[in-house]
Design a protein around this motif. Structure first.
Motif, PDB file in Angstrom:
ATOM      1  N   PHE A 326     -22.939 -35.058 -50.303  1.00  0.00           N
ATOM      2  CA  PHE A 326     -23.970 -35.664 -51.136  1.00  0.00           C
ATOM      3  C   PHE A 326     -23.434 -36.813 -51.992  1.00  0.00           C
ATOM      4  CE2 PHE A 326     -27.370 -35.930 -54.295  1.00  0.00           C
ATOM      5  CZ  PHE A 326     -28.480 -35.839 -53.468  1.00  0.00           C
ATOM      6  N   GLY A 327     -22.231 -36.676 -52.505  1.00  0.00           N
ATOM      7  CA  GLY A 327     -21.649 -37.771 -53.279  1.00  0.00           C
ATOM      8  C   GLY A 327     -21.506 -39.032 -52.459  1.00  0.00           C
ATOM      9  N   ALA A 328     -21.056 -38.888 -51.214  1.00  0.00           N
ATOM     10  CA  ALA A 328     -20.933 -40.035 -50.311  1.00  0.00           C
ATOM     11  C   ALA A 328     -22.299 -40.623 -49.980  1.00  0.00           C
ATOM     12  CB  ALA A 328     -20.216 -39.614 -49.034  1.00  0.00           C
ATOM     13  N   SER A 329     -23.311 -39.769 -49.859  1.00  0.00           N
ATOM     14  CA  SER A 329     -24.658 -40.237 -49.529  1.00  0.00           C
ATOM     15  C   SER A 329     -25.234 -41.105 -50.642  1.00  0.00           C
ATOM     16  CB  SER A 329     -25.588 -39.048 -49.270  1.00  0.00           C
ATOM     17  OG  SER A 329     -25.208 -38.346 -48.118  1.00  0.00           O
ATOM     18  N   VAL A 330     -25.089 -40.640 -51.881  1.00  0.00           N
ATOM     19  CA  VAL A 330     -25.610 -41.409 -53.012  1.00  0.00           C
ATOM     20  C   VAL A 330     -24.894 -42.752 -53.110  1.00  0.00           C
ATOM     21  CG1 VAL A 330     -25.803 -41.466 -55.535  1.00  0.00           C
ATOM     22  CG2 VAL A 330     -26.375 -39.384 -54.289  1.00  0.00           C
ATOM     23  N   TYR A 331     -23.600 -42.738 -52.883  1.00  0.00           N
ATOM     24  CA  TYR A 331     -22.838 -43.990 -52.918  1.00  0.00           C
ATOM     25  C   TYR A 331     -23.289 -44.945 -51.807  1.00  0.00           C
ATOM     26  CZ  TYR A 331     -19.058 -47.337 -52.413  1.00  0.00           C
ATOM     27  OH  TYR A 331     -18.348 -48.505 -52.294  1.00  0.00           O
ATOM     28  N   ALA A 332     -23.475 -44.415 -50.596  1.00  0.00           N
ATOM     29  CA  ALA A 332     -23.675 -45.274 -49.428  1.00  0.00           C
ATOM     30  C   ALA A 332     -25.054 -45.927 -49.374  1.00  0.00           C
ATOM     31  CB  ALA A 332     -23.444 -44.460 -48.155  1.00  0.00           C
ATOM     32  N   ALA A 333     -26.071 -45.294 -49.926  1.00  0.00           N
ATOM     33  CA  ALA A 333     -27.430 -45.856 -49.841  1.00  0.00           C
ATOM     34  C   ALA A 333     -27.483 -47.246 -50.486  1.00  0.00           C
ATOM     35  CB  ALA A 333     -28.420 -44.921 -50.518  1.00  0.00           C
ATOM     36  N   ARG A 334     -28.289 -48.109 -49.933  1.00  0.00           N
ATOM     37  CA  ARG A 334     -28.410 -49.470 -50.451  1.00  0.00           C
ATOM     38  C   ARG A 334     -29.058 -49.472 -51.827  1.00  0.00           C
ATOM     39  NH1 ARG A 334     -33.652 -51.634 -50.114  1.00  0.00           N
ATOM     40  NH2 ARG A 334     -32.829 -53.742 -50.174  1.00  0.00           N
TER      41      ARG A 334
END
Length: 448
Positions: A326-334
């Motif tokens: 989830f941490g990576a997901s929040v970071y990766a979203a535009r």
């Protein structure tokens, strides 16, 4: 199957005479896959991955439940395994008997569900045996699949979106008499037409995950995906992700598929996805240890996505692993992008750096299963051959524990099916011409 009445029912279905079911007796007992209330401490002290569904899932002879208003009894030809059956079988995060006890207090009719055993399963394909008072759309002999939303609809909350109803439950998980059985009890507004070109086991496998992915990604209640959106899909060859990948491709979006092996990457490419990240080959480790994440790995992951997309960050992140990613997901979203989340199969307690969310105006949307309309639309796309089942293997009812273990250990691709009344695979096809046009898509996950 020793039950003579069930034998007659199965014969009527297999001989192509389902209309005769209305004149056949409904058996007083049937076989169902159960967990037992007196075994909820069976795995106490064991790590999650060491909890073995083969020890807790039983095939028992159980009484056929009373049929109530607005309900239907269905002869189940096939079902499938979902993560909620795995959670039920290992009694995590809580034993499902707590759900059944709470539901049992709602009304005299719902009290039927509060039993010392729980017949599990949230998918089915089969044939209607009987309908209760007030049901007019469906009748004995109809070939159906069932979605897993059980809803009372006596509160105003659910009349805009039934998923918001105060008495919304997942059938076969938060209710009894589920689909991993020879007979199942459903509400009539769970029923949908069985896709004519699919076998019983193929038709049973999309239900929960297909509807969930549709709401999460396509529906206005979820990410409201549009043409050209870059969609990051975790576990893109798994039960949920394989449908998200198909919806992205079918809807003109650009999926970036994240998988954990070369074999899974090959399946995504076979579905038509061009941008694939094998996280095992790339060696991503988003957590330094149990307590601390590694933002440098988020950055490396984001750079890989932009490398594949020609510089674009994801408009939508299709999240379901949870804690691990989830941490990576929040970071990766535009900037201004959407993270839409459900399930949390790697853990429910998510951690992320809120600066990336708040300062870049991103949104997190929680998504849970789907309402009847969304489920109907998702099933319609299956029936028209635009979206295909992702069934990789089917077990007999007696080996449901092994099927659940496969899913528990992630030793599977797509969906794992279970044969209930169907004596073998390959039965139930009514539209051979449509099937022939889509055989490659239907069989894509077979043997994987």
């Amino acid at each position: 199957m020793a039950n003579d009445e069930l034998g007659e029912i199965r014969q009527a279905i297999l001989s192509g005479d389902p209309a005769s079911l209305g004149s056949l007796a409904v058996p007083e007992h049937y076989r169902g896959v159960t967990v037992h209330a007196d075994e909820v401490d069976l795995f106490e002290g064991l790590p999650t991955k060491e909890k073995d569904p083969r020890k807790s899932l039983h095939v028992d002879e159980v009484p056929t439940p009373e049929l109530g208003p607005g309900e239907a009894l269905v002869a189940v030809l096939a079902s499938a395994i979902n993560y909620n059956t795995v959670w039920t079988s290992i009694f995590e995060p809580i034993p499902t008997f707590k759900f059944l006890k709470k539901y049992g207090k709602l009304s005299p009719l719902s009290k039927r569900h509060d039993l010392p055993y729980h017949v599990v399963g949230s998918d089915l394909s089969g044939v209607v045996l009987r309908t209760g008072p007030g049901v007019h759309r469906w009748q004995a002999g109809d070939e159906v699949v069932a979605h897993c939303l059980n809803v009372e609809l006596e509160s105003p909350d659910g009349h805009n979106d039934t998923m918001l109803d105060s008495e919304q439950r997942i059938w076969g998980f938060e209710t009894n008499f589920g689909g991993l059985a020879e007979i199942a009890l459903v509400k009539a507004n769970q029923l949908m037409p069985k896709p004519d070109h699919l076998t019983w086991e193929e038709a049973a496998s999309p239900g929960l995950v297909n509807s969930t992915a549709y709401r999460q990604l396509v529906s206005r209640n979820g990410a409201d995906m549009k043409q050209g959106d870059v969609v990051l899909i975790w576990g893109a060859s798994g039960g949920l992700g394989s449908y998200a990948t198909q919806f992205a491709l079918n809807g003109g979006a650009i999926p970036v598929c994240v998988v954990s092996s070369q074999e899974k990457a090959d399946i995504c490419r076979a579905m038509g996805a061009e941008l694939v990240i094998d996280r095992s080959a790339e060696g991503y480790r988003f957590w330094k240890d149990e307590h601390e994440q590694d933002p440098k790995e988020w950055q490396r992951f984001g750079a890989k996505i932009r490398e594949l997309t020609g510089g674009d960050d994801p408009d939508i992140v299709f999240e379901h692993p949870g804690r691990e990613t989830f941490g990576a997901s929040v970071y990766a979203a535009r900037r201004g992008g959407t993270i839409v989340t459900c399930a949390s199969t790697s853990g429910y307690l998510h951690q992320y750096d809120n600066r990336y969310l708040w300062m870049n105006l991103k949104r997190v949307i929680g998504s849970h299963f789907a309402n009847y309309r969304e489920s109907w639309e998702a099933n319609r796309l299956i029936a028209k051959g635009h979206i295909h089942p992702t069934l990789s293997k089917a077990y007999p009812l007696e080996e449901t524990g092994q099927a659940a273990l496969d899913v528990h250990l992630n030793a599977h691709q797509g969906k794992v099916g279970v044969l209930c009344l169907a004596p073998e695979e390959g039965l139930g096809v009514r539209d051979q011409q449509l099937r022939e046009r889509h055989l490659d898509g239907i069989n894509r996950f077979r043997g994987a």
